[in-house]
Design a protein around this motif. Sequence first.
Motif, mmCIF file in Angstrom:
data_model
loop_
_atom_site.group_PDB
_atom_site.id
_atom_site.type_symbol
_atom_site.label_atom_id
_atom_site.label_comp_id
_atom_site.label_asym_id
_atom_site.label_seq_id
_atom_site.Cartn_x
_atom_site.Cartn_y
_atom_site.Cartn_z
ATOM 1 N N ARG A 1 21.098 29.151 31.561
ATOM 2 C CA ARG A 1 20.724 28.391 32.775
ATOM 3 C C ARG A 1 20.987 28.906 34.109
ATOM 4 O O ARG A 1 20.372 29.132 34.962
ATOM 5 C CB ARG A 1 21.510 26.892 32.472
ATOM 6 N N TRP A 2 22.444 29.298 34.334
ATOM 7 C CA TRP A 2 22.661 29.918 35.664
ATOM 8 C C TRP A 2 23.908 30.529 35.628
ATOM 9 O O TRP A 2 24.879 30.241 34.689
ATOM 10 C CB TRP A 2 22.585 28.990 37.076
ATOM 11 N N VAL A 3 24.276 31.433 36.369
ATOM 12 C CA VAL A 3 25.382 31.842 36.770
ATOM 13 C C VAL A 3 26.177 31.431 38.044
ATOM 14 O O VAL A 3 25.450 31.293 39.065
ATOM 15 C CB VAL A 3 25.428 33.616 36.780
ATOM 16 N N VAL A 4 27.256 31.361 38.163
ATOM 17 C CA VAL A 4 27.869 31.177 39.494
ATOM 18 C C VAL A 4 28.708 32.102 39.968
ATOM 19 O O VAL A 4 30.015 32.493 39.738
ATOM 20 C CB VAL A 4 28.827 29.706 39.246
ATOM 21 N N PRO A 5 28.207 32.821 41.164
ATOM 22 C CA PRO A 5 29.212 33.865 41.729
ATOM 23 C C PRO A 5 29.703 33.122 42.750
ATOM 24 O O PRO A 5 29.075 32.160 43.398
ATOM 25 C CB PRO A 5 27.977 35.166 41.936
ATOM 26 N N ALA A 6 30.628 34.107 43.632
ATOM 27 C CA ALA A 6 31.056 33.784 44.844
ATOM 28 C C ALA A 6 30.685 35.048 45.670
ATOM 29 O O ALA A 6 30.940 36.155 45.343
ATOM 30 C CB ALA A 6 32.577 33.615 44.935
ATOM 31 N N ASP A 7 30.325 34.852 47.138
ATOM 32 C CA ASP A 7 30.295 36.123 48.024
ATOM 33 C C ASP A 7 31.771 36.687 48.256
ATOM 34 O O ASP A 7 32.696 36.076 47.872
ATOM 35 C CB ASP A 7 29.631 35.590 49.224
ATOM 36 N N PRO A 8 31.710 37.628 49.010
ATOM 37 C CA PRO A 8 33.150 38.322 49.231
ATOM 38 C C PRO A 8 34.148 37.430 49.880
ATOM 39 O O PRO A 8 35.442 37.743 49.778
ATOM 40 C CB PRO A 8 32.862 39.562 50.161
#
Length: 137
Positions: A122-129
């Motif tokens: 479905r999806w991946v949850v990243p975070a920016d720096p």
Amino acid sequence: MTIATVSGVGLTLDCADADRLADFYRAAFGYADQPVPAPFATRAEWVASVGDDPDEGGAWLCHPAGVMPDLFLQQVPEPRPGKLRLHLDVSLSGDPDWSRVISVADALVAIGATRLADFPGRWVVPADPEGNEFCLS
């Protein structure tokens, strides 16, 4: 009933280091520096004209293809208080399969993102720096 007709939507992210986040969003999603509004010659001149301090820091970005909202990265002294109630949902072009989503997520980590969660297929949850979360599918 419609109250107003709009021409676009932009997002403002408060941040500690606008230049660092601008570099991330340029590399991650192809953002570019937003042109300086006419008739001003520089962004600092425009910022000063609206009564803000041009030395406070900020970055104005737009997506050249217009598929992502404009981003204003507003440098502020306060730390982020907690989880944001708004996040970006970023959809890859074409018909991405799960292996492509994973590959893009890995590339984002290589340029400074943190991978927070996977929802396989479905999806991946990243975070920016700076920890601003977004969904990638």
